[in-house]
Design a protein around this motif. Sequence first.
Motif, PDB file in Angstrom:
ATOM      1  N   ASN A  42     -14.585  40.908 -10.981  1.00  0.00           N
ATOM      2  CA  ASN A  42     -13.857  40.967 -12.242  1.00  0.00           C
ATOM      3  C   ASN A  42     -14.783  41.560 -13.272  1.00  0.00           C
ATOM      4  O   ASN A  42     -15.846  41.012 -13.555  1.00  0.00           O
ATOM      5  CB  ASN A  42     -13.433  39.541 -12.641  1.00  0.00           C
ATOM      6  CG  ASN A  42     -12.892  39.487 -14.053  1.00  0.00           C
ATOM      7  OD1 ASN A  42     -13.654  39.430 -15.008  1.00  0.00           O
ATOM      8  ND2 ASN A  42     -11.594  39.521 -14.191  1.00  0.00           N
ATOM      9  N   GLN A 223     -10.219  30.075 -14.260  1.00  0.00           N
ATOM     10  CA  GLN A 223     -10.006  31.528 -14.337  1.00  0.00           C
ATOM     11  C   GLN A 223     -10.689  32.272 -13.207  1.00  0.00           C
ATOM     12  O   GLN A 223     -10.260  33.365 -12.846  1.00  0.00           O
ATOM     13  CB  GLN A 223     -10.509  32.044 -15.685  1.00  0.00           C
ATOM     14  CG  GLN A 223     -12.018  31.897 -15.907  1.00  0.00           C
ATOM     15  CD  GLN A 223     -12.449  32.424 -17.279  1.00  0.00           C
ATOM     16  OE1 GLN A 223     -11.767  32.232 -18.275  1.00  0.00           O
ATOM     17  NE2 GLN A 223     -13.585  33.093 -17.327  1.00  0.00           N
TER      18      GLN A 223
ATOM     19  N   PHE B  26     -22.301  47.179 -12.623  1.00  0.00           N
ATOM     20  CA  PHE B  26     -21.055  46.869 -11.904  1.00  0.00           C
ATOM     21  C   PHE B  26     -20.766  47.898 -10.817  1.00  0.00           C
ATOM     22  O   PHE B  26     -19.625  48.102 -10.416  1.00  0.00           O
ATOM     23  CB  PHE B  26     -19.879  46.762 -12.882  1.00  0.00           C
ATOM     24  CG  PHE B  26     -20.056  45.653 -13.875  1.00  0.00           C
ATOM     25  CD1 PHE B  26     -19.813  44.341 -13.500  1.00  0.00           C
ATOM     26  CD2 PHE B  26     -20.508  45.914 -15.160  1.00  0.00           C
ATOM     27  CE1 PHE B  26     -20.003  43.303 -14.400  1.00  0.00           C
ATOM     28  CE2 PHE B  26     -20.700  44.880 -16.072  1.00  0.00           C
ATOM     29  CZ  PHE B  26     -20.454  43.577 -15.687  1.00  0.00           C
ATOM     30  N   PHE B 304     -14.873  29.833 -28.353  1.00  0.00           N
ATOM     31  CA  PHE B 304     -15.705  29.008 -27.480  1.00  0.00           C
ATOM     32  C   PHE B 304     -17.171  29.399 -27.590  1.00  0.00           C
ATOM     33  O   PHE B 304     -17.510  30.509 -27.995  1.00  0.00           O
ATOM     34  CB  PHE B 304     -15.246  29.064 -26.009  1.00  0.00           C
ATOM     35  CG  PHE B 304     -15.460  30.401 -25.328  1.00  0.00           C
ATOM     36  CD1 PHE B 304     -16.639  30.661 -24.625  1.00  0.00           C
ATOM     37  CD2 PHE B 304     -14.484  31.379 -25.378  1.00  0.00           C
ATOM     38  CE1 PHE B 304     -16.837  31.879 -23.994  1.00  0.00           C
ATOM     39  CE2 PHE B 304     -14.677  32.604 -24.744  1.00  0.00           C
ATOM     40  CZ  PHE B 304     -15.850  32.865 -24.047  1.00  0.00           C
ATOM     41  N   GLY B 360     -13.637  35.940 -12.424  1.00  0.00           N
ATOM     42  CA  GLY B 360     -13.932  36.057 -13.854  1.00  0.00           C
ATOM     43  C   GLY B 360     -14.755  34.902 -14.374  1.00  0.00           C
ATOM     44  O   GLY B 360     -14.203  33.914 -14.832  1.00  0.00           O
ATOM     45  N   PRO B 361     -16.091  35.017 -14.328  1.00  0.00           N
ATOM     46  CA  PRO B 361     -16.930  33.962 -14.912  1.00  0.00           C
ATOM     47  C   PRO B 361     -16.799  34.009 -16.422  1.00  0.00           C
ATOM     48  O   PRO B 361     -16.422  35.026 -17.005  1.00  0.00           O
ATOM     49  CB  PRO B 361     -18.339  34.360 -14.474  1.00  0.00           C
ATOM     50  CG  PRO B 361     -18.284  35.843 -14.344  1.00  0.00           C
ATOM     51  CD  PRO B 361     -16.888  36.155 -13.832  1.00  0.00           C
ATOM     52  N   ILE B 362     -17.140  32.907 -17.081  1.00  0.00           N
ATOM     53  CA  ILE B 362     -16.942  32.817 -18.531  1.00  0.00           C
ATOM     54  C   ILE B 362     -17.825  33.816 -19.276  1.00  0.00           C
ATOM     55  O   ILE B 362     -17.465  34.246 -20.378  1.00  0.00           O
ATOM     56  CB  ILE B 362     -17.157  31.361 -19.015  1.00  0.00           C
ATOM     57  CG1 ILE B 362     -16.592  31.139 -20.428  1.00  0.00           C
ATOM     58  CG2 ILE B 362     -18.621  30.961 -18.967  1.00  0.00           C
ATOM     59  CD1 ILE B 362     -15.117  30.999 -20.493  1.00  0.00           C
ATOM     60  N   VAL B 363     -18.936  34.242 -18.694  1.00  0.00           N
ATOM     61  CA  VAL B 363     -19.745  35.255 -19.392  1.00  0.00           C
ATOM     62  C   VAL B 363     -18.949  36.540 -19.618  1.00  0.00           C
ATOM     63  O   VAL B 363     -19.238  37.287 -20.557  1.00  0.00           O
ATOM     64  CB  VAL B 363     -21.080  35.596 -18.660  1.00  0.00           C
ATOM     65  CG1 VAL B 363     -22.022  34.403 -18.645  1.00  0.00           C
ATOM     66  CG2 VAL B 363     -20.848  36.156 -17.253  1.00  0.00           C
ATOM     67  N   ASN B 364     -17.952  36.783 -18.752  1.00  0.00           N
ATOM     68  CA  ASN B 364     -17.136  37.989 -18.933  1.00  0.00           C
ATOM     69  C   ASN B 364     -16.273  37.942 -20.184  1.00  0.00           C
ATOM     70  O   ASN B 364     -15.745  38.965 -20.606  1.00  0.00           O
ATOM     71  CB  ASN B 364     -16.230  38.206 -17.714  1.00  0.00           C
ATOM     72  CG  ASN B 364     -16.991  38.797 -16.548  1.00  0.00           C
ATOM     73  OD1 ASN B 364     -18.214  38.887 -16.586  1.00  0.00           O
ATOM     74  ND2 ASN B 364     -16.277  39.204 -15.513  1.00  0.00           N
ATOM     75  N   ASN B 365     -16.110  36.755 -20.754  1.00  0.00           N
ATOM     76  CA  ASN B 365     -15.306  36.609 -21.960  1.00  0.00           C
ATOM     77  C   ASN B 365     -16.150  36.565 -23.225  1.00  0.00           C
ATOM     78  O   ASN B 365     -15.613  36.444 -24.321  1.00  0.00           O
ATOM     79  CB  ASN B 365     -14.480  35.322 -21.873  1.00  0.00           C
ATOM     80  CG  ASN B 365     -13.587  35.278 -20.648  1.00  0.00           C
ATOM     81  OD1 ASN B 365     -13.985  34.766 -19.606  1.00  0.00           O
ATOM     82  ND2 ASN B 365     -12.413  35.856 -20.742  1.00  0.00           N
ATOM     83  N   LEU B 366     -17.460  36.639 -23.064  1.00  0.00           N
ATOM     84  CA  LEU B 366     -18.344  36.489 -24.217  1.00  0.00           C
ATOM     85  C   LEU B 366     -18.296  37.699 -25.138  1.00  0.00           C
ATOM     86  O   LEU B 366     -18.330  38.842 -24.682  1.00  0.00           O
ATOM     87  CB  LEU B 366     -19.789  36.312 -23.764  1.00  0.00           C
ATOM     88  CG  LEU B 366     -20.284  34.906 -23.463  1.00  0.00           C
ATOM     89  CD1 LEU B 366     -21.712  34.981 -22.942  1.00  0.00           C
ATOM     90  CD2 LEU B 366     -20.211  34.017 -24.706  1.00  0.00           C
ATOM     91  N   ASP B 367     -18.254  37.434 -26.422  1.00  0.00           N
ATOM     92  CA  ASP B 367     -18.478  38.513 -27.389  1.00  0.00           C
ATOM     93  C   ASP B 367     -19.971  38.700 -27.619  1.00  0.00           C
ATOM     94  O   ASP B 367     -20.477  39.808 -27.499  1.00  0.00           O
ATOM     95  CB  ASP B 367     -17.778  38.191 -28.712  1.00  0.00           C
ATOM     96  CG  ASP B 367     -16.280  38.410 -28.628  1.00  0.00           C
ATOM     97  OD1 ASP B 367     -15.878  39.482 -28.137  1.00  0.00           O
ATOM     98  OD2 ASP B 367     -15.522  37.516 -29.021  1.00  0.00           O
ATOM     99  N   ALA B 404     -24.803  41.244 -19.148  1.00  0.00           N
ATOM    100  CA  ALA B 404     -23.785  42.077 -18.492  1.00  0.00           C
ATOM    101  C   ALA B 404     -22.385  41.714 -18.955  1.00  0.00           C
ATOM    102  O   ALA B 404     -21.509  42.577 -19.061  1.00  0.00           O
ATOM    103  CB  ALA B 404     -23.892  41.927 -16.973  1.00  0.00           C
ATOM    104  N   GLY B 405     -22.168  40.424 -19.226  1.00  0.00           N
ATOM    105  CA  GLY B 405     -20.824  39.975 -19.566  1.00  0.00           C
ATOM    106  C   GLY B 405     -20.442  40.192 -21.017  1.00  0.00           C
ATOM    107  O   GLY B 405     -19.306  40.539 -21.320  1.00  0.00           O
ATOM    108  N   ALA B 406     -21.397  40.029 -21.929  1.00  0.00           N
ATOM    109  CA  ALA B 406     -21.068  39.996 -23.352  1.00  0.00           C
ATOM    110  C   ALA B 406     -20.803  41.391 -23.919  1.00  0.00           C
ATOM    111  O   ALA B 406     -21.371  42.382 -23.465  1.00  0.00           O
ATOM    112  CB  ALA B 406     -22.202  39.332 -24.129  1.00  0.00           C
ATOM    113  N   ASN B 407     -19.960  41.435 -24.944  1.00  0.00           N
ATOM    114  CA  ASN B 407     -19.752  42.680 -25.680  1.00  0.00           C
ATOM    115  C   ASN B 407     -20.995  43.083 -26.451  1.00  0.00           C
ATOM    116  O   ASN B 407     -21.237  44.265 -26.666  1.00  0.00           O
ATOM    117  CB  ASN B 407     -18.610  42.491 -26.689  1.00  0.00           C
ATOM    118  CG  ASN B 407     -17.249  42.594 -26.037  1.00  0.00           C
ATOM    119  OD1 ASN B 407     -17.049  43.427 -25.146  1.00  0.00           O
ATOM    120  ND2 ASN B 407     -16.324  41.749 -26.454  1.00  0.00           N
TER     121      ASN B 407
END
Lengths: 511, 511
Positions: A42, A223, B26, B304, B360-367, B404-407
């Motif tokens: 993902n 998720q 990725f 979050f 989708g780990p939560i780091v993928n949602n990080l700003d 890698a995950g954060a914007n």
Amino acid sequence: MINAAGREIPETIKGFGKVRPYAGPFATIPEGRMAGPKIRVNKPKSEKLLKSIDQAIEASGLKDGMTISFHHHFRNGDYVLNLVVEAIARKNIKGLTLAPSSLNDINDAIIPYIEQGVITAIETSGARGKLGKLLTFGNLAKPTIIRSHGGRARAIESGELHIDVAFIGAPCCDSYGNINGVDGPSACGSMGYAMVDAAYADTVVAITDNLVPHPVYPISIPQTQVDYIVQLPSIGDPKGIASGALRISRNPRELLIAEYAAGVIEYSGYFKDGFSLQLGGGASLAAAKFIKEKMFAKGITASFGVGGVTAPFVEMLEAGLIKTLFDVQDFDIPSIQSLKNNPRHLEMSASYYANPHNGGPIVNNLDVVILSATEVDVDFNVNVITDSNGIIMGASGGHSDTAAGANLAIVVAPLLRGRLPMVLDRVNTIVTPGETVDVIVTERGIAVNPRRTDLLDNLKDSGLPIMSIHDLQRIAYDLAGEPQPVAVSDEVVAVIEYRDGTIIDVVRRPL
Amino acid sequence: MINAAGREIPETIKGFGKVRPYAGPFATIPEGRMAGPKIRVNKPKSEKLLKSIDQAIEASGLKDGMTISFHHHFRNGDYVLNLVVEAIARKNIKGLTLAPSSLNDINDAIIPYIEQGVITAIETSGARGKLGKLLTFGNLAKPTIIRSHGGRARAIESGELHIDVAFIGAPCCDSYGNINGVDGPSACGSMGYAMVDAAYADTVVAITDNLVPHPVYPISIPQTQVDYIVQLPSIGDPKGIASGALRISRNPRELLIAEYAAGVIEYSGYFKDGFSLQLGGGASLAAAKFIKEKMFAKGITASFGVGGVTAPFVEMLEAGLIKTLFDVQDFDIPSIQSLKNNPRHLEMSASYYANPHNGGPIVNNLDVVILSATEVDVDFNVNVITDSNGIIMGASGGHSDTAAGANLAIVVAPLLRGRLPMVLDRVNTIVTPGETVDVIVTERGIAVNPRRTDLLDNLKDSGLPIMSIHDLQRIAYDLAGEPQPVAVSDEVVAVIEYRDGTIIDVVRRPL
């Protein structure tokens, strides 16, 4: 061949394959490793939201011959299974195996798609009404596989039941796929059965009528397991999902049975501080009332309760009579509310509940379970899946799981149902083997499994009408005559899998 | 060969095998299935409690050459790892791979057992002090494998890191193996790293100083995953596990860096209602203070936060500035208390946190994430594992995962450390590739990764001292001179695995 429950089972069944015969409740030792779920990728901020069920079916790569799964927490209010199967039929996909955690009357709507060959095999805990008849007489390409809740979790985790696409009705789903069952118009409470599907299916599609901003809490399905999300106006009928509050029986016969069952518990030797119990079904709801009174009277509290949770159980939790509740499914609104608000009310997966092949499901810790039956026999075997005509009309549920796990498995049933005796020489179909059933309670008498000499001793001075199972049968036969066995053909229409994956019985097509 | 981070890596490394080179954050797409955990059987009411660590080692079947794992939530208060390794040594078992989620100074106690060959390989997030030196110079049979927290979860779930026996320090454990980390004298809060070990290890041993009646709640690691339980008088030193409350720096240089970092966030374009952030480490604690002020001033709340949780984060949760907290590890008592009591403070596993190969780990949602560094270079690569002498003295942690995950991945560091420039031509060791690092903040200036023209635009009118990374380097070199690269031999003593399992760099033995 004859299995350890005394049933004659073919060595190979058409459409099913080679049979591992039931060998006793803990005799078959599994080896090897569980299935490995598919590795996913993902990318950050990927979009999971799709526009329709149709898009989700396409995105999932669903093809002829694959296996799809659903959960039955929405019970008779479920829209999801029917909508998805209809959408699949429109795409002209055929030959699917349908593997829901169970089927309800509302799912009669998919009968045309079974007849058209969209679905050609079913693996479920049970079926009722028209669907049950169809599975019994409908000439599906493969016999239906009936599994207990724990057995289904085991089959999924072991890879025997491989789910290609799981469609999960999600009462509350955030924009990245975290799901819970306690919020929203279609709240159903615990997501216990669906948790296993989500953890193992190759593709997981969440279908929700309550899409909320990321992140939601609590999280029942994470998720990390959800690939796609579809938003619909409505995924269920609240009236069918949860009843306002289940009514406790006023039928004097049922109340007497319940009172006897409570008496058996009281004198069993297990009724002491810290004991644990599972209640489920109408008869045990009535029993709850009597158990509660006895607990208050003796100052006894239970360490935990297990359910299928209903309001009387929640009341016991709130009154401090039960310290913690483990919840795989909710039946009414008070139970859903309690799961949402009470930190002592714990959601659990079907695997935690009852999978015999993990490090210890909670059923292994049970002292007492009260169970129902459609038929029992003089060997204490229990049928909960077929009626007196040999037609599928029930569900395996957690019956054999809890009977195997609990120290004291009590089966309650009226001695006569309609004009038919309930204690037979041989039940039409064995779901739960007599080895795991300790006591049978009817309104006319109570039979203790002769293997349990300890229980017989403990109950000696209880004042309860203890008698042999043969005496109990004789009373029934004297009242209603000896029932005729159901005449059946050789054709196997359903396979009853024991929780460990062996075959304990088959359903043959009635003539 | 040269990998995509520009590092020369052997194609095959002695004691490690064939190298999959890093190809971009990725770029490497995994295939196939995750590992299948071992199938277990547990008979009802089985006894899991053993008398000693020795008994547990025997029961686990631990043999020469196997892999054992531990979690590092007890940090510098951990007794478990040392006690178990000592017990193993007494049994004359040799050649083990030690695979803890990380190592702390307290684990220096196991150095003799590495020297004696009880442990011949180590896979960890990092090591410090004497252990770090030993891994750098100690001539272990195999190079140490350094993994990020997400990379370790991935390696375990994919089967690349197969754990034979996981020993889990359990602050609260019931008699059937349900575990949480929030109760008892050794409470550590989240059990996030241990959750993955428990789910995948062939045998799981819980070691507790707080054995409670069944069932405990909340449950972080379920009884279904636990084989044996050992009770000890004490499994940790509370003073080493959690500090009372971390002190926010009063060092003016650190405060200036923190203020700049908060300024970058404010003008980045991501600072709006519903944004998300991760803070960790001393410098970002100071940044929390400034971010908090800006959030109050602008009426912005975060959807979050992710941590490594510390008291300032908990204060933001309680003040309503952050709606939910995802917690993989706790650093102080207020955080542990919050996890226990606040339903908006959610425990998560290392896989949910950061495994790149799930849905989708939560780091993928990080700003936004604020990270530290021991060195950075003009390509924005970051080193957090070796010091200026090339000696292992840090930990990969969640650094590369969150970057890698954060914007917006902000790295904060002083421009000079001691008398050494912190911005180099090439970092000694790459842990986090420059492609995933957006901004480097020092007390003398702020450099934006030229790939992020959008950020450069947004920060133009911020009033912050934005400059090129080369200008930043020049200031450092003007102040302290150009540092000499570390002279190293050809011998690879550690392999830096990127979170996706490819090799981003190696540590060669300094001359």
